[in-house]
Design a protein around this motif. Structure first.
Motif, short mmCIF file in Angstrom:
data_model
loop_
_atom_site.label_atom_id
_atom_site.label_comp_id
_atom_site.label_asym_id
_atom_site.label_seq_id
_atom_site.Cartn_x
_atom_site.Cartn_y
_atom_site.Cartn_z
N GLY A 375 0.80 -1.22 0.00
CA GLY A 375 0.00 0.00 0.00
C GLY A 375 0.83 1.27 0.00
N GLY A 376 2.06 1.20 -0.45
CA GLY A 376 2.93 2.39 -0.46
C GLY A 376 3.55 2.71 0.88
N GLN A 377 3.42 1.80 1.86
CA GLN A 377 3.93 2.07 3.19
C GLN A 377 5.45 2.28 3.21
OE1 GLN A 377 3.34 -1.14 5.95
NE2 GLN A 377 4.29 -0.07 7.66
N LEU A 378 6.20 1.38 2.58
CA LEU A 378 7.65 1.46 2.63
C LEU A 378 8.17 2.69 1.89
CD1 LEU A 378 8.59 -2.30 2.10
CD2 LEU A 378 8.36 -1.03 4.23
N LEU A 379 7.56 3.01 0.75
CA LEU A 379 7.97 4.21 0.02
C LEU A 379 7.67 5.47 0.82
CD1 LEU A 379 6.80 3.28 -3.60
CD2 LEU A 379 9.15 3.51 -2.79
N ALA A 380 6.51 5.48 1.48
CA ALA A 380 6.17 6.64 2.31
C ALA A 380 7.13 6.78 3.48
CB ALA A 380 4.73 6.51 2.82
N GLN A 381 7.52 5.66 4.07
CA GLN A 381 8.48 5.70 5.18
C GLN A 381 9.83 6.25 4.72
OE1 GLN A 381 8.39 1.65 6.58
NE2 GLN A 381 6.69 2.03 7.99
N ARG A 382 10.24 5.88 3.51
CA ARG A 382 11.51 6.38 3.01
C ARG A 382 11.41 7.89 2.72
NH1 ARG A 382 14.46 7.29 -1.69
NH2 ARG A 382 16.69 6.79 -1.45
N ARG A 383 10.31 8.32 2.11
CA ARG A 383 10.14 9.75 1.87
C ARG A 383 10.10 10.52 3.18
NH1 ARG A 383 6.36 7.81 -2.00
NH2 ARG A 383 4.66 8.30 -0.56
N GLY A 384 9.46 9.94 4.20
CA GLY A 384 9.43 10.58 5.51
C GLY A 384 10.81 10.67 6.12
N ALA A 385 11.63 9.61 5.94
CA ALA A 385 13.00 9.64 6.48
C ALA A 385 13.83 10.72 5.80
CB ALA A 385 13.65 8.27 6.29
N ILE A 386 13.63 10.88 4.49
CA ILE A 386 14.36 11.93 3.76
C ILE A 386 13.93 13.31 4.26
CG2 ILE A 386 14.70 12.99 1.50
CD1 ILE A 386 14.48 10.19 0.29
N ALA A 387 12.62 13.49 4.47
CA ALA A 387 12.13 14.77 4.98
C ALA A 387 12.66 15.04 6.39
CB ALA A 387 10.60 14.77 4.98
N SER A 388 12.76 13.99 7.21
CA SER A 388 13.31 14.16 8.56
C SER A 388 14.77 14.57 8.50
CB SER A 388 13.18 12.85 9.35
OG SER A 388 11.82 12.54 9.58
N TYR A 389 15.51 14.04 7.53
CA TYR A 389 16.90 14.45 7.35
C TYR A 389 16.99 15.92 6.96
CZ TYR A 389 21.54 14.93 5.34
OH TYR A 389 22.80 15.37 5.05
N GLU A 390 16.11 16.34 6.05
CA GLU A 390 16.11 17.75 5.65
C GLU A 390 15.75 18.65 6.83
OE1 GLU A 390 13.37 17.87 2.43
OE2 GLU A 390 14.73 16.93 0.99
N GLN A 391 14.79 18.20 7.65
CA GLN A 391 14.44 18.96 8.85
C GLN A 391 15.64 19.09 9.78
OE1 GLN A 391 11.60 17.00 11.37
NE2 GLN A 391 11.25 18.79 12.66
N ALA A 392 16.36 17.99 9.99
CA ALA A 392 17.54 18.02 10.85
C ALA A 392 18.62 18.93 10.29
CB ALA A 392 18.08 16.61 11.04
N ALA A 393 18.73 18.97 8.95
CA ALA A 393 19.73 19.83 8.32
C ALA A 393 19.41 21.31 8.58
CB ALA A 393 19.79 19.56 6.82
N TYR A 394 18.14 21.67 8.45
CA TYR A 394 17.76 23.05 8.73
C TYR A 394 17.93 23.38 10.21
CZ TYR A 394 15.82 23.67 4.03
OH TYR A 394 15.66 23.78 2.67
N GLN A 395 17.60 22.44 11.08
CA GLN A 395 17.78 22.66 12.52
C GLN A 395 19.25 22.84 12.86
OE1 GLN A 395 15.72 19.23 14.06
NE2 GLN A 395 13.78 20.33 14.26
N TYR A 396 20.11 22.09 12.18
CA TYR A 396 21.55 22.25 12.40
C TYR A 396 21.99 23.66 11.98
CZ TYR A 396 26.57 21.75 11.78
OH TYR A 396 27.93 21.94 11.85
#
Length: 513
Positions: A375-396
């Protein structure tokens, strides 16, 4: 015991598969790259004076000099030369509950790393045994009548191993280690914040005490003048307005005195909480600005090293590393999963024959699982992980900018604070001389009461401002040490040093911070 033949078969199949899986493994996802430090050689927009302005004869008025590239002492607060302050910080490092909680959080994160290593890198081995009594009808064997009743004994060792072909396990461990780094630097941040808050709290206590003493002296002088004015009223040399005006000034000073008394109690209560005590039981020392020495040599780290010294920046970088690893984990979850299983054991109808030559059994197998549709779960989780990395980059980035802002603010505060103290001490001296002259003239009848009232107010304001400027010099110095990271990297021993530890294991773990 299991037969030697079964053990040889297990070794010949099982361990080569493990070795092949490890050797062929590769970690998917991006490899973490440490961010480059900001490309700047200065902290402030304009050039700073290396030598600050002095105000001789007043607390906090001694000379200060910036030493570029100098390292920061671990116990930088000892530069204030106050045994009472040193004892207070030592007590805080032993009893502050927030620091203790940060230390416990670090140990939790470290054990999570151990758990990840154990669960991801090593095979799962379990032993089992059973004894059953069974009744089976002969019909299951194709016979028309009868049944068999018998005992069955079984023992086995089962091994399950997940081949880390695409590095998902290594990325998971990498993420756990980065989270442990986050907890470590959060502990250092709590340590830095605690020590800086104790220093500034002690300075605030001393400043309020000095302002309170100054107000008491001013109130005493105002009360004496009020009494003189009332005597002059009886002989007709002043008006009733002069008396009421002076009494108003006395009442206003009393209000200021009560305000300082309240704020002083608040400051002492805050210090009590910082050292982990109830305000009623803390027994906090009384501080005096005149007994504190202003650190004369101020270390000024080069800007490129600031990102390695600040605990909050290091924590933000570790969080960025963790999110980068989780992208790899999410990527590996999209790829085939390889597993091998094996078991070796024995089965017999009697316990005596359980480990006999004809009771051995073993099995070995391998499996592969490729997710096809979820149901797109794994792809969504990967996109979410990438977005979390971008969030961490801005927070840094935000954390780095804030770090440089705090250093720049501290430097400018020190520069202007030194100038302000000199001006405030001059104003206090001149206003006192003027008030003294006017009061003598008033007693001789050559000056008006309005002039006395005006210069009383002027001196009161100048005195309070001078004390505040003195305290600001001490507080701004502490702010600079904190903004530059506080020298935690030069500290020997753990950040949290509790007097009473529940167990030896906890003490040993805390000592490895």
């Amino acid at each position: 015991m299991f037969s030697s033949k079964a053990l040889l078969i297990s070794r010949s199949y099982f361990f080569p598969l493990i070795c092949a899986g490890v050797l062929s493994a590769c970690a998917v996802g991006p490899d973490f790259k440490q961010p480059d430090p900001p490309k700047t050689s200065t902290y402030t927009e304009t050039t700073l004076s290396k030598q600050l302005v002095t105000a001789p004869g007043v607390p906090g008025g001694s000379s200060q000099e910036f030493i570029e590239g100098a390292d920061i002492e671990a116990q930088w607060w000892e530069l204030y030369k106050s045994p009472e302050l040193d004892a207070l910080i030592k007590k805080a490092l032993e009893q502050n509950p927030n620091l203790g909680a940060a230390d416990a959080a670090l140990r939790v994160a470290q054990e999570n790393v151990n758990a990840q290593i154990g669960g991801q890198y090593f095979p799962s081995v379990s032993a089992s045994g059973s004894a059953t009594r069974q009744l089976q009808p002969s019909a299951i064997y194709g016979l028309p009548y009868g049944s068999d009743t018998y005992n069955l004994y079984n023992t086995s060792i089962n091994v399950t191993y997940k081949l880390d072909v695409f590095g998902g396990a290594r990325r998971a461990v990498e993420g756990a280690r980065a989270q442990a780094e986050v907890a470590q630097y959060q502990l250092e941040g709590a340590y830095l914040s605690l020590t800086a808050n104790v220093v500034t709290g002690a300075v605030k206590e001393a400043a309020l005490r000095a302002q309170m003493q100054a107000t008491e002296e001013i109130l005493k002088a105002q009360t004496n003048l009020a009494e003189v004015t009332e005597k002059q009223l009886t002989i007709g040399t002043v008006s009733k307005v002069d008396v009421t005006s002076q009494r108003t000034l006395v009442s206003n000073s009393q209000v200021d005195l009560f305000t300082y008394e309240r704020n002083l109690a608040f400051a002492r209560n805050q210090l009590a909480v910082l050292v982990g005590e109830l305000p009623s039981n803390a027994n906090i020392a009384k501080f005096d600005l005149s007994t504190l020495q202003l650190p004369q040599k101020l270390p000024l780290s080069v800007p490129s090293s600031l990102v390695r010294q600040r605990p909050d920046v290091r924590a933000a970088e570790a969080q960025l590393k963790a999110q980068n690893a989780f992208v790899g984990v999410a990527t590996a979850n999209l790829l085939p999963q390889f597993n091998i299983t094996g078991s070796i054991g024995s089965a017999a109808l009697t316990s005596a024959a359980l480990f006999g030559p004809n009771s051995a059994l073993w099995a070995i197998g391998g499996g592969i699982l490729q997710p096809l549709f979820q149901g797109g779960q794994l792809l969504a989780q990967r996109r979410g992980a990438i977005a979390s990395y971008e969030q961490a980059a801005y927070q840094y980035q935000a954390t780095v900018l804030n770090a440089f802002q705090e250093v720049a603010n501290a430097l400018r505060a020190l520069e202007t604070g030194a100038q302000a103290l000199k001006a405030a001490s001059d104003a206090e001296r001149y206003s006192y001389e003027t008030l003294d002259l006017v009061q003598h003239q008033y007693k001789l009848g050559t000056a008006s009461y309005l002039a006395v009232l005006y210069y009383q107010n002027l001196y009161q304001q100048a005195k309070v401002k001078s004390v505040s400027a003195q305290a600001t010099r001490f507080s701004d110095t502490a702010a600079l040490f904190a903004a530059l990271g506080g020298g935690w990297w030069n500290r020997e021993g753990p950040a949290f040093k509790p007097k009473d530890i529940a167990s030896k294991d906890q003490n040993e773990t805390s000592g490895n911070n």
